[in-house]
Structure formats: structure tokens, C-alpha cells
Motif scaffolding. Structure first.
Motif, PDB file in Angstrom:
ATOM      1  N   VAL B  48       0.774  -1.075  -0.044  1.00 23.59           N
ATOM      2  CA  VAL B  48      -0.080  -0.063   0.021  1.00 23.59           C
ATOM      3  C   VAL B  48       1.045   1.441   0.162  1.00 23.59           C
ATOM      4  O   VAL B  48       0.541   2.134  -0.737  1.00 23.59           O
ATOM      5  CB  VAL B  48      -0.880   0.180   1.095  1.00 23.59           C
ATOM      6  CG1 VAL B  48      -1.796   1.303   1.362  1.00 23.59           C
ATOM      7  CG2 VAL B  48      -1.881  -1.233   1.153  1.00 23.59           C
ATOM      8  N   LYS B  49       1.716   1.148   0.909  1.00 22.99           N
ATOM      9  CA  LYS B  49       2.801   2.278   0.992  1.00 22.99           C
ATOM     10  C   LYS B  49       3.491   2.792  -0.565  1.00 22.99           C
ATOM     11  O   LYS B  49       3.568   3.949  -1.070  1.00 22.99           O
ATOM     12  CB  LYS B  49       3.857   2.173   2.003  1.00 22.99           C
ATOM     13  CG  LYS B  49       4.865   3.291   2.063  1.00 22.99           C
ATOM     14  CD  LYS B  49       5.812   2.931   3.400  1.00 22.99           C
ATOM     15  CE  LYS B  49       6.581   4.212   3.729  1.00 22.99           C
ATOM     16  NZ  LYS B  49       7.755   4.202   2.950  1.00 22.99           N
ATOM     17  N   ILE B  50       3.925   1.674  -1.034  1.00 24.63           N
ATOM     18  CA  ILE B  50       4.785   1.678  -2.323  1.00 24.63           C
ATOM     19  C   ILE B  50       3.714   2.160  -3.396  1.00 24.63           C
ATOM     20  O   ILE B  50       3.918   3.090  -4.407  1.00 24.63           O
ATOM     21  CB  ILE B  50       5.309   0.271  -2.758  1.00 24.63           C
ATOM     22  CG1 ILE B  50       6.296   0.043  -1.992  1.00 24.63           C
ATOM     23  CG2 ILE B  50       5.790   0.374  -4.117  1.00 24.63           C
ATOM     24  CD1 ILE B  50       7.103  -1.492  -2.130  1.00 24.63           C
ATOM     25  N   VAL B  51       2.612   1.756  -3.446  1.00 27.90           N
ATOM     26  CA  VAL B  51       1.636   2.214  -4.468  1.00 27.90           C
ATOM     27  C   VAL B  51       0.984   3.523  -4.200  1.00 27.90           C
ATOM     28  O   VAL B  51       1.012   4.241  -5.146  1.00 27.90           O
ATOM     29  CB  VAL B  51       0.150   1.049  -4.426  1.00 27.90           C
ATOM     30  CG1 VAL B  51      -0.825   1.675  -5.325  1.00 27.90           C
ATOM     31  CG2 VAL B  51       0.770  -0.379  -4.825  1.00 27.90           C
ATOM     32  N   THR B  52       0.830   3.801  -3.020  1.00 23.85           N
ATOM     33  CA  THR B  52       0.397   5.320  -2.759  1.00 23.85           C
ATOM     34  C   THR B  52       1.516   6.260  -3.220  1.00 23.85           C
ATOM     35  O   THR B  52       0.944   7.268  -3.571  1.00 23.85           O
ATOM     36  CB  THR B  52      -0.240   5.387  -1.427  1.00 23.85           C
ATOM     37  OG1 THR B  52       0.695   5.081  -0.437  1.00 23.85           O
ATOM     38  CG2 THR B  52      -1.393   4.712  -0.984  1.00 23.85           C
ATOM     39  N   GLU B  53       2.679   6.067  -2.794  1.00 21.84           N
ATOM     40  CA  GLU B  53       3.735   6.952  -3.060  1.00 21.84           C
ATOM     41  C   GLU B  53       4.471   6.809  -4.373  1.00 21.84           C
ATOM     42  O   GLU B  53       5.425   7.482  -4.765  1.00 21.84           O
ATOM     43  CB  GLU B  53       4.760   6.896  -2.033  1.00 21.84           C
ATOM     44  CG  GLU B  53       4.317   7.030  -0.656  1.00 21.84           C
ATOM     45  CD  GLU B  53       5.424   6.595   0.576  1.00 21.84           C
ATOM     46  OE1 GLU B  53       6.344   6.224   0.233  1.00 21.84           O
ATOM     47  OE2 GLU B  53       5.027   7.025   1.731  1.00 21.84           O
ATOM     48  N   SER B  54       3.580   6.144  -5.272  1.00 24.42           N
ATOM     49  CA  SER B  54       4.436   5.725  -6.504  1.00 24.42           C
ATOM     50  C   SER B  54       4.221   6.848  -7.488  1.00 24.42           C
ATOM     51  O   SER B  54       4.975   6.813  -8.582  1.00 24.42           O
ATOM     52  CB  SER B  54       4.000   4.476  -7.168  1.00 24.42           C
ATOM     53  OG  SER B  54       2.725   4.688  -7.296  1.00 24.42           O
ATOM     54  N   GLY B  55       3.401   7.724  -7.261  1.00 26.84           N
ATOM     55  CA  GLY B  55       3.116   8.789  -8.311  1.00 26.84           C
ATOM     56  C   GLY B  55       2.666   8.264  -9.454  1.00 26.84           C
ATOM     57  O   GLY B  55       2.851   8.819 -10.531  1.00 26.84           O
ATOM     58  N   SER B  56       2.075   6.885  -9.644  1.00 26.60           N
ATOM     59  CA  SER B  56       1.512   6.223 -10.819  1.00 26.60           C
ATOM     60  C   SER B  56       0.406   6.953 -11.260  1.00 26.60           C
ATOM     61  O   SER B  56      -0.468   7.608 -10.706  1.00 26.60           O
ATOM     62  CB  SER B  56       1.202   4.881 -10.417  1.00 26.60           C
ATOM     63  OG  SER B  56       2.157   4.005 -10.165  1.00 26.60           O
ATOM     64  N   PHE B  57       0.459   6.971 -12.708  1.00 28.40           N
ATOM     65  CA  PHE B  57      -0.838   7.675 -13.500  1.00 28.40           C
ATOM     66  C   PHE B  57      -0.941   9.052 -13.159  1.00 28.40           C
ATOM     67  O   PHE B  57      -1.892   9.630 -13.410  1.00 28.40           O
ATOM     68  CB  PHE B  57      -2.074   6.676 -13.426  1.00 28.40           C
ATOM     69  CG  PHE B  57      -1.998   5.436 -13.477  1.00 28.40           C
ATOM     70  CD1 PHE B  57      -1.850   4.788 -14.985  1.00 28.40           C
ATOM     71  CD2 PHE B  57      -2.015   4.360 -12.639  1.00 28.40           C
ATOM     72  CE1 PHE B  57      -1.810   3.455 -15.276  1.00 28.40           C
ATOM     73  CE2 PHE B  57      -1.909   3.009 -12.766  1.00 28.40           C
ATOM     74  CZ  PHE B  57      -1.769   2.709 -14.007  1.00 28.40           C
ATOM     75  N   ASP B  58       0.374   9.710 -13.074  1.00 32.54           N
ATOM     76  CA  ASP B  58       0.103  11.337 -12.932  1.00 32.54           C
ATOM     77  C   ASP B  58       0.278  11.871 -14.285  1.00 32.54           C
ATOM     78  O   ASP B  58       1.077  11.757 -15.325  1.00 32.54           O
ATOM     79  CB  ASP B  58       1.586  11.498 -12.211  1.00 32.54           C
ATOM     80  CG  ASP B  58       1.267  12.779 -11.454  1.00 32.54           C
ATOM     81  OD1 ASP B  58       0.103  13.145 -11.383  1.00 32.54           O
ATOM     82  OD2 ASP B  58       2.439  13.248 -10.740  1.00 32.54           O
ATOM     83  N   LEU B  59      -0.935  12.529 -14.804  1.00 31.32           N
ATOM     84  CA  LEU B  59      -1.088  12.978 -16.082  1.00 31.32           C
ATOM     85  C   LEU B  59      -0.291  14.246 -16.124  1.00 31.32           C
ATOM     86  O   LEU B  59      -0.509  15.256 -15.370  1.00 31.32           O
ATOM     87  CB  LEU B  59      -2.402  13.346 -16.340  1.00 31.32           C
ATOM     88  CG  LEU B  59      -2.882  13.933 -17.741  1.00 31.32           C
ATOM     89  CD1 LEU B  59      -2.567  12.980 -18.733  1.00 31.32           C
ATOM     90  CD2 LEU B  59      -4.238  14.118 -17.621  1.00 31.32           C
ATOM     91  N   PRO B  60       0.799  14.629 -16.704  1.00 38.49           N
ATOM     92  CA  PRO B  60       1.507  15.638 -16.618  1.00 38.49           C
ATOM     93  C   PRO B  60       0.838  16.847 -17.073  1.00 38.49           C
ATOM     94  O   PRO B  60      -0.156  16.655 -18.035  1.00 38.49           O
ATOM     95  CB  PRO B  60       2.539  15.377 -18.226  1.00 38.49           C
ATOM     96  CG  PRO B  60       2.616  13.952 -18.390  1.00 38.49           C
ATOM     97  CD  PRO B  60       1.085  13.379 -17.740  1.00 38.49           C
TER      98      PRO B  60
END
Lengths: 608, 80
Positions: B48-60
């Protein structure tokens, strides 16, 4: 002669035999419900568990509580019946008179007086009950089991008084004259300067009373709630000191709420919702908004029913049904035969009217339990219940115009409201600002459903155009961001339909979490992410999330990537909170399986 | 002590810190004594920590601005 038609039941009808054995008579309150034997069975079991079951406060103390609650609510039927029962338990007429006229000077022990003070307050002023009231009872030597029993008995008394007001049975004995009653206002526990008055301090997260662990796998009532509601409500978890009462409560829920042979489940949930809202019970309002969502009623509609059902999309008959239950639940002294006739006039059958009365009684029972136990919400409520005058058409129900306490949307906090108004007035810049604010959310909602970041960017343009096109129809019944996500969701599903890959997000049946079990049981390293660069981690997570089935991906995206609360996710996706929780856990466990090969202690990798 | 299956039934709420005190106590006791559930709990928390802090699917922002600009230009141009 009660308000409703009755039928003759078999002499061997179990509950009536039990009444004869335990009380020596069958109360008219139950004769008045013979159209629905199942509700009599449920109530008898509940009454027996609460009043006759082995506990720590005596039968006499319990009957005294019921008598005082009935007297405070000026319920002649219940006062007469329970006075008679106390008499059969050995109380003299003089003692009963003293009890009813001024129990504080009737020679009772300090603990007995404290119990009666507490029950009177809980039955009459439930929202003002707080932890200080419980401390006062503990200070009188009462343990948590005794206090739990006092709460349960008070809740039962409210159940019985609501039934009596709604059915108007003839008293079983010569009625006692309530005019001589002088119940003093509830005594505040803080009056001695030891406990602060008013609602309990914010931030307190535990119920008032101790509970013991019961297994959701083996404890019958918990299995029942898990199976039928999809979760075990905290209101029941808080009563595990009395498992026998919990069993009876589960049966009452099953036989009164979950049946669909008379009123529909949506009608019953709506009754629970409006009466709970009028009782300012946000716990029950949140639960039953969620239940209605599970039955296909959108969040904004259930919110509207709670706040003012006259502004909802319910049929005229269903609004009349809710007027009826509101009046009975909150203003029982004004309830009369005309209210029953009015409901009949809307086409409701005798059985339906009876079940409406019983549902209202069950709501008051549950509301009283929750307020007395200080149970924390299972779900968040997106608005705050406040006191206001309800707005009802005068012709529909004149007495209710005179000061019925009703909920209002005092706490809706939509930071977009101002910009939305400007955008709806045609200001394009306001719309532009709104979509810039929520562009990440819209994009992630699209990725969640489409499973393709490139297509999501393409679909985003369609979603924004669609949002602008339908902006005038947005009625602020939900947050603007929720509405935007619903537009994005529809856009994404349209695209999926176009490529014939529709995978519904709908919950349908409550999902069981047995399908997926973790396989990887190797320990992970400490701070495993340190062995990878940020972009490697992001790619790994993105590949893992895109590989999830849509229904898990949607929940994980909104909860863990967009970091909305579980309750917000449920509203955004139109799912119940229990369904979101099951999918979230499964999605997280699937991601864990995906990430495990990279992060377990057996993996050795140099820092990039 | 509760079983692993009972632990698993409450696991989702435990991760979210939404369990009642008596349930939390049982779960903590179980985790302290069951190696498999300890690993499950620890690795899921880390997930959960890795996923929430991953910045995934950040639309530039540049991509987001470009999409919004196209949309508003189309809206300003009126119905086509």
C-alpha cells in the motif's frame, strides 16, 4: 379496538403460548399484529432475550426502566401493561405510584436511580447522551454489562412505545391515569461539576462500553450480518457481552427488515433513513444510505430522501408512507387514526401499514441502541445532520408543520460550489478552472475503467465535452467531483461497449472474499523500494495496476492512487462500502503478489 | 487465539485501521504469533505504501493543459 384489522391465530401460536406462560396474558399490542405473525415472533424473541435473558440487572430493574420510559413518553398502554407486570413481580401499588410520580424520592438505591435517569434521558434526549453519562453509571458501581442491558431495555421500551402509538391497542387492564405523572427532566451527570456536558469530545474513536471478540466465521449473528448485509455493523459488534440478545436482534432484522413479501426493501430502508435522520442519528443514516445504494438507489437520491423526501424522486404514495413513519417515529403523541386512513387512501394494504409501524419501531430501537452505546460510524456521512423545521406541504400533514425536528444539509462542503454556479450561468472560464482542478481525478477514473493510459487521454476530451453539455442538469445533490467522475465513467463504458469489452463495475450480490488467497509468503525486505529508482517503481506499479481486472483496478486507482477515502470511492463508483472494501483488499493482495518477486528478502539487487 | 481464516476475514479493516478495539487486540495477538500472517500483514502494508507513494498515472500538466485547451477552444467556437 386498534387501528388495524386483526385475525385469529392458532391457540398454539408459539409467541402467544410464551406470553401466557411468562406474563399470564397475551398483550393486546401483539394481538394487534396478527396480520404478520413473523413480526410477532421476532419481537417476542427480542423481548425475551432483553427482559428475561440471564444478565446482571434484575427483571424488576428492567421493568422499572420500561415503565419510566413509557411514562416519560406518555404511553398509557405501555404504562398500564408494565405496571401490571411489576405488580406481579411483587411491587405494591404504593411503590408503583411512588416510582411513577417521583422515582428519585422513592427509596431506590443510588444505582437504580442512576439507571432510571440514564434511560429516561436516552429515550427522550438520545442525541445529548455522552460518555459522561456512562461514567456516572460506572461511578454508581454498575459494570459495562449492566449498562449494556440498560441501553438494550431502553431501546426495547422505545420499540414497544412506537408500536403502541402506531397500533393503538386497547389497554390490557384498567389504565393508570397518566395525568398524575410528574417525571422530572433528566438529571445531567455533570451537575455535580465532575463531567463536562454536551456531546462527547470530538476525536474519540471507541464505543462507550467494553465488548468481547466474536468470530465472524463461527458466531451465528455475525455470519448472518456478513451474509445478508455484506458487513458486520459496529452497532452489533458493540453488544457482544450479550450474545443472546444479538441473536434475537439478528432474527428481528431478518424477519422485519429483510423480508419483501409486504413492503419492498427499498421502502423499508427509506423508512429507516428518514426516521433516523429525524432522530439526528447520523450513524444509521450513513448505514442506510449505503444499503439503498446497494439496492440501486444513487447516493444523491438517498441523501435527498434523508434530508427532505418531498424533494426526492419517490412516488407520491412512498412520500406519504415516509410522512406517516416520520410522524409516528418522532411525534407519536400527535399520531392518530386519520394518519392510518390517509395511508390507506394511498392504496397501502393493512399488512403494509402494519409493517410500516413495525419498521418505524425497529428504527427507534436501533437509533436508541446506537446513541446509548456511542458506536462509531461504519461509514462516513457526506453531510451533517442539523436541526431545522421540516418543510412539508400543509395539505399533506398539517400537524408536522408545527416544529418537527428534521435534518438539514447543514454540512455539505463542496469547494466547487461557487465555480459551478458561475459555470452554470455560462461562464466558460469557471468551467475551465473546474476541470483543471479535477483533471487528475478524471484521467485516473478513465484509466481505471479503460485500462489504457493513452486511450484515457483521448477519452478525457470526450468526457469534458460531455460534462459541459450536461452541466445545466447538475443539481448539486452530490459533490461536483463525484458528478464529474460519473460522466467520465459513462464515457469510458461507452468506449468499452464500442469495442465490446464491457466489464461491469456493479456489485450485485455481496462479494465474498474467499476467491482470492495470497500465495506468496516470503518475507519482504525492509524499505524494499530503496533498491529501485522512482521511475522503476512507478512503472512496476502501473503495470501491476493495469493488469488487474477492471472492478479491482477501479477501486485501487481511486483509493490508493487518487487517495480518496473508501466512502468517497463507494460514492464515486456507485458501489456499497462493503463491496469497495472487499475489492480493495483483493486488489491490494493481487498487487502484493505482483510485487513480491521484486521485494522479497531472497531478491538481491543493487541500488540503481 | 483466532485462526488465520478469522484473521483474514478482518484483515481489510485492520489495514485501514477501522477495527473495533476488541477485534484489533485479537488481530495483534495473532500477528505476533503467526509467522505467515505476519509476513502477509507486513508485505501488504508495504504494498500500500509503495503504491500510494509511486506517483503512478500522474497526468503531466502539459498534457492535461493541452487537452483542456482543445476542449475550451471547441466550446468557444460554439456548436459545429
Amino acid at each position: 379496538m386498534s387501528f388495524l384489522r386483526t385475525v385469529q391465530l392458532d391457540d398454539k401460536f408459539g409467541p402467544f403460548v410464551e406470553f401466557q406462560e411468562t406474563l399470564g396474558f397475551v398483550p393486546n399490542l401483539f394481538h394487534a399484529q396478527t396480520l404478520l405473525p413473523r413480526v410477532i415472533e421476532a419481537q417476542t424473541k427480542l423481548g425475551s432475550a432483553v427482559c428475561l435473558g440471564e444478565g446482571t440487572i434484575s427483571r424488576t430493574q428492567k421493568e422499572q426502566i420500561i415503565l419510566i420510559v413509557a411514562a416519560a413518553r406518555r404511553d398509557i398502554y405501555c404504562v398500564t401493561a408494565h405496571r401490571k407486570i411489576l405488580s406481579s413481580l411483587g411491587k405494591s401499588e404504593a411503590q408503583l405510584d411512588r416510582l411513577l410520580t417521583d422515582y428519585r424520592r422513592a427509596g431506590f438505591s443510588e444505582a437504580d436511580v442512576a439507571l432510571l435517569d440514564f434511560s429516561a434521558k436516552l429515550s427522550q434526549h438520545a442525541p445529548s447522551v455522552h460518555s459522561g453519562d456512562i461514567e456516572t453509571l460506572r461511578g454508581c458501581g454498575l459494570d459495562d454489562e449492566s449498562i449494556l442491558e440498560a441501553v438494550q431495555v431502553t431501546a426495547l421500551a422505545r420499540f414497544l412505545c412506537t408500536l403502541s402509538a402506531g397500533l393503538a391497542p386497547e389497554p390490557d387492564f384498567e389504565p393508570w391515569k397518566l395525568s398524575s405523572l410528574a417525571i422530572s427532566p433528566p438529571r445531567e451527570p455533570g451537575s455535580q461539576g465532575t463531567v463536562a456536558q454536551g456531546p462527547r469530545a470530538p476525536g474519540k474513536k471507541e464505543p462507550y462500553l467494553r465488548a468481547v471478540y466474536q468470530s465472524p466465521k463461527t458466531f451465528g449473528p455475525f455470519r448472518f450480518f456478513q451474509k445478508n448485509l455484506g458487513f458486520i455493523p459496529n452497532i452489533f459488534r458493540a453488544q457482544t457481552l450479550r450474545p443472546d440478545v444479538l441473536e434475537a436482534e439478528a432474527e428481528a432484522v431478518g424477519k422485519i427488515l429483510l423480508t419483501e413479501d409486504v413492503l419492498t426493501r427499498v421502502q423499508k430502508e427509506s423508512i429507516l433513513l428518514v426516521v433516523s435522520a429525524a432522530n439526528l442519528n447520523s450513524y444509521c443514516v450513513a448505514v442506510h444510505c449505503d444499503m439503498l445504494r446497494g439496492l440501486g438507489i444513487p447516493s444523491e437520491e438517498s441523501d435527498q430522501i434523508a434530508v427532505d423526501h418531498h424533494q426526492s424522486n419517490l412516488s407520491e404514495a412512498d412520500r406519504a408512507l415516509l410522512d406517516f413513519t416520520l410522524k409516528l417515529g418522532v411525534r407519536p403523541l400527535e399520531f392518530c387514526r386519520e394518519d392510518v386512513d390517509r395511508l390507506r387512501g394511498h392504496g397501502f394494504t393493512e399488512e403494509q401499514v402494519l409493517e410500516s409501524v413495525v419498521m418505524t419501531a425497529l428504527t427507534n430501537f436501533l437509533n436508541t441502541l446506537q446513541m446509548g452505546l456511542g458506536v462509531e460510524p461504519d461509514f462516513e456521512l457526506p453531510f451533517v445532520l442539523g436541526q431545522n423545521k421540516v418543510h412539508l406541504p400543509a395539505a399533506a400533514n398539517p400537524p408536522m408543520e408545527r416544529g418537527l425536528v428534521a435534518p438539514s444539509l447543514t454540512g455539505v462542503q463542496d469547494p466547487d460550489a461557487g465555480l459551478v454556479a458561475q459555470a452554470q450561468a455560462g461562464k466558460l472560464e469557471a468551467f475551465e478552472e473546474l476541470v483543471r482542478r479535477h483533471s487528475q481525478l478524471i484521467y485516473r477514473a478513465l484509466v481505471a475503467i479503460l485500462g489504457d493510459p493513452v486511450e484515457a487521454q483521448d477519452a478525457m476530451q470526450d468526457a469534458l465535452l460531455s460534462a459541459f453539455k450536461h452541466l445545466a442538469g447538475f443539481q448539486s445533490r452530490s459533490k461536483f467531483s463525484t458528478w464529474l467522475v460519473s460522466i467520465a465513467r459513462n464515457t469510458a463504458f461507452q468506449r468499452l461497449r464500442g469495442r465490446k469489452e464491457v466489464e461491469s463495475l456493479d456489485g450485485g450480490e455481496y462479494e465474498e472474499d474467499r476467491e482470492f488467497r495470497p500465495r506468496q509468503v516470503k518475507a519482504w525486505q525492509d524499505n524494499p523500494e530503496q533498491f529501485y529508482s522512482k521511475s522503476e517503481i512507478r512503472q512496476l506499479v502501473e503495470r501491476g495496476i493495469l493488469g488487474l481486472p477492471t472492478k479491482y483496478r477501479a477501486v485501487v486507482m481511486l483509493r490508493d492512487i487518487e487517495q480518496l477515502s473508501t466512502d468517497e470511492v463507494s460514492r464515486q463508483l456507485g458501489l456499497t462500502v462493503p463491496t469497495v472494501k472487499v475489492r480493495l483488499l483483493r486488489g491490494r493482495l493481487m498487487l502484493r503478489e505482483w510485487l513480491s518477486p521484486h521485494f522479497t528478502t531472497s531478491v538481491r539487487r543493487a541500488t540503481s | 487465539m483466532i485462526t488465520c481464516e478469522e484473521f483474514f476475514l478482518e484483515f481489510g479493516d485492520y489495514l485501514e485501521n477501522r477495527t473495533s478495539p476488541e477485534v484489533r487486540k485479537e488481530l495483534e495477538l495473532h500477528v505476533s504469533q503467526c509467522r505467515v500472517c505476519q509476513v502477509l500483514y507486513d508485505s501488504t502494508c508495504k504494498t500500500v505504501k509503495i503504491v500510494t507513494e509511486s506517483g503512478s498515472f500522474d497526468l503531466p500538466k502539459s498534457v492535461s493543459d493541452s487537452i483542456i485547451d482543445r476542449v475550451t477552444a471547441r466550446l468557444r467556437a460554439g456548436p459545429t
